[in-house]
Motif scaffolding. Structure first.
Motif, PDB file in Angstrom:
ATOM      1  N   TYR A  86      56.814  92.562  36.636  1.00 61.07           N
ATOM      2  CA  TYR A  86      55.757  91.592  36.935  1.00 61.07           C
ATOM      3  C   TYR A  86      56.345  90.369  37.632  1.00 61.07           C
ATOM      4  CZ  TYR A  86      52.353  94.188  34.240  1.00 61.07           C
ATOM      5  OH  TYR A  86      51.487  95.156  33.800  1.00 61.07           O
ATOM      6  N   PHE A  87      55.677  89.968  38.712  1.00 57.23           N
ATOM      7  CA  PHE A  87      56.072  88.814  39.506  1.00 57.23           C
ATOM      8  C   PHE A  87      54.857  87.899  39.671  1.00 57.23           C
ATOM      9  CE2 PHE A  87      58.686  92.348  40.768  1.00 57.23           C
ATOM     10  CZ  PHE A  87      59.958  91.808  40.886  1.00 57.23           C
ATOM     11  N   MET A  88      55.102  86.598  39.696  1.00 56.63           N
ATOM     12  CA  MET A  88      54.031  85.635  39.981  1.00 56.63           C
ATOM     13  C   MET A  88      54.400  84.881  41.246  1.00 56.63           C
ATOM     14  SD  MET A  88      52.502  82.439  37.805  1.00 56.63           S
ATOM     15  CE  MET A  88      51.738  83.493  36.592  1.00 56.63           C
ATOM     16  N   ALA A  89      53.511  84.905  42.214  1.00 58.66           N
ATOM     17  CA  ALA A  89      53.694  84.166  43.465  1.00 58.66           C
ATOM     18  C   ALA A  89      52.824  82.923  43.420  1.00 58.66           C
ATOM     19  CB  ALA A  89      53.318  85.040  44.653  1.00 58.66           C
ATOM     20  N   THR A  90      53.385  81.804  43.801  1.00 56.91           N
ATOM     21  CA  THR A  90      52.649  80.541  43.848  1.00 56.91           C
ATOM     22  C   THR A  90      52.530  80.106  45.301  1.00 56.91           C
ATOM     23  OG1 THR A  90      53.507  79.924  41.684  1.00 56.91           O
ATOM     24  CG2 THR A  90      52.571  78.160  43.023  1.00 56.91           C
ATOM     25  N   GLU A  93      59.223  98.574  41.289  1.00 59.48           N
ATOM     26  CA  GLU A  93      60.612  98.223  41.547  1.00 59.48           C
ATOM     27  C   GLU A  93      60.848  96.738  41.319  1.00 59.48           C
ATOM     28  OE1 GLU A  93      62.640 100.285  44.865  1.00 59.48           O
ATOM     29  OE2 GLU A  93      60.585 100.699  45.511  1.00 59.48           O
ATOM     30  N   TYR A  94      62.127  96.391  41.151  1.00 58.99           N
ATOM     31  CA  TYR A  94      62.527  95.010  40.915  1.00 58.99           C
ATOM     32  C   TYR A  94      62.702  94.277  42.245  1.00 58.99           C
ATOM     33  CZ  TYR A  94      65.267  91.070  39.147  1.00 58.99           C
ATOM     34  OH  TYR A  94      65.720  89.809  38.848  1.00 58.99           O
ATOM     35  N   LYS A  95      61.633  94.272  43.046  1.00 57.96           N
ATOM     36  CA  LYS A  95      61.630  93.542  44.310  1.00 57.96           C
ATOM     37  C   LYS A  95      60.192  93.394  44.776  1.00 57.96           C
ATOM     38  CE  LYS A  95      62.457  97.710  47.034  1.00 57.96           C
ATOM     39  NZ  LYS A  95      63.346  98.337  48.011  1.00 57.96           N
ATOM     40  N   LYS A 119      53.770  93.219  50.345  1.00 56.13           N
ATOM     41  CA  LYS A 119      53.017  92.866  49.135  1.00 56.13           C
ATOM     42  C   LYS A 119      52.632  91.390  49.166  1.00 56.13           C
ATOM     43  CE  LYS A 119      51.115  93.755  45.242  1.00 56.13           C
ATOM     44  NZ  LYS A 119      49.920  94.604  45.215  1.00 56.13           N
ATOM     45  N   LEU A 120      53.526  90.529  49.624  1.00 55.62           N
ATOM     46  CA  LEU A 120      53.199  89.105  49.726  1.00 55.62           C
ATOM     47  C   LEU A 120      52.061  88.891  50.724  1.00 55.62           C
ATOM     48  CD1 LEU A 120      56.774  87.553  49.684  1.00 55.62           C
ATOM     49  CD2 LEU A 120      55.069  87.494  47.850  1.00 55.62           C
ATOM     50  N   ARG A 121      52.102  89.598  51.857  1.00 51.41           N
ATOM     51  CA  ARG A 121      51.012  89.469  52.841  1.00 51.41           C
ATOM     52  C   ARG A 121      49.684  89.953  52.243  1.00 51.41           C
ATOM     53  NH1 ARG A 121      55.407  90.674  55.968  1.00 51.41           N
ATOM     54  NH2 ARG A 121      55.050  92.924  55.982  1.00 51.41           N
ATOM     55  N   CYS A 153      56.886  79.699  45.740  1.00 52.75           N
ATOM     56  CA  CYS A 153      57.934  80.396  44.997  1.00 52.75           C
ATOM     57  C   CYS A 153      57.416  81.734  44.472  1.00 52.75           C
ATOM     58  CB  CYS A 153      58.454  79.548  43.839  1.00 52.75           C
ATOM     59  SG  CYS A 153      57.290  79.356  42.487  1.00 52.75           S
ATOM     60  N   VAL A 154      58.363  82.580  44.124  1.00 47.93           N
ATOM     61  CA  VAL A 154      58.070  83.844  43.455  1.00 47.93           C
ATOM     62  C   VAL A 154      58.905  83.855  42.181  1.00 47.93           C
ATOM     63  CG1 VAL A 154      58.190  86.355  43.565  1.00 47.93           C
ATOM     64  CG2 VAL A 154      57.584  85.052  45.607  1.00 47.93           C
ATOM     65  N   SER A 155      58.253  84.060  41.057  1.00 50.69           N
ATOM     66  CA  SER A 155      58.936  84.076  39.770  1.00 50.69           C
ATOM     67  C   SER A 155      58.875  85.468  39.173  1.00 50.69           C
ATOM     68  CB  SER A 155      58.264  83.100  38.796  1.00 50.69           C
ATOM     69  OG  SER A 155      58.279  81.798  39.308  1.00 50.69           O
ATOM     70  N   TYR A 156      59.980  85.877  38.578  1.00 47.73           N
ATOM     71  CA  TYR A 156      60.026  87.171  37.899  1.00 47.73           C
ATOM     72  C   TYR A 156      59.637  86.965  36.447  1.00 47.73           C
ATOM     73  CZ  TYR A 156      61.850  91.602  36.141  1.00 47.73           C
ATOM     74  OH  TYR A 156      61.984  92.836  35.553  1.00 47.73           O
ATOM     75  N   LEU A 157      58.619  87.670  36.005  1.00 45.12           N
ATOM     76  CA  LEU A 157      58.131  87.526  34.638  1.00 45.12           C
ATOM     77  C   LEU A 157      58.751  88.535  33.679  1.00 45.12           C
ATOM     78  CD1 LEU A 157      54.360  86.960  35.448  1.00 45.12           C
ATOM     79  CD2 LEU A 157      56.138  85.246  35.096  1.00 45.12           C
ATOM     80  N   GLY A 158      59.309  89.607  34.210  1.00 50.21           N
ATOM     81  CA  GLY A 158      59.974  90.595  33.379  1.00 50.21           C
ATOM     82  C   GLY A 158      59.393  91.979  33.550  1.00 50.21           C
TER      83      GLY A 158
END
Length: 68
Positions: free
Chosen positions: A4-8, A29-31, A36-38, A53-58
């Motif tokens: 899981y990633f959170m983009a701000t 995947e871990y990327k 995906k950002l677009r 920023c992009v944060s990795y939530l785990g």
């Protein structure tokens, strides 16, 4: 389990007031590829978003992510 990633994102309105928007992506995947950002930007109602920023939530199950 997914990663899981959170983009701000930041945007400005006509009065130059800054606001923030976040989006969560659950990926295999871990990327986070640019495609995906677009996709996250295209889903937002604001016209001009800047990635802050992009944060990795785990890595977790959907149930873990949604736990309260």
């Amino acid at each position: 389990m997914k990663h899981y990633f959170m983009a701000t994102f930041a945007s400005y309105d006509d009065n130059e007031q800054m606001s923030f928007r976040t989006a969560v992506a659950a990926l295999d995947e871990y990327k986070v590829p640019g495609s995906k950002l677009r996709e996250l930007v295209a889903a937002a109602p604001e016209a001009d978003l800047e990635l802050v920023c992009v944060s990795y939530l785990g890595q977790m199950t959907e149930e873990e992510f949604g736990a309260r």
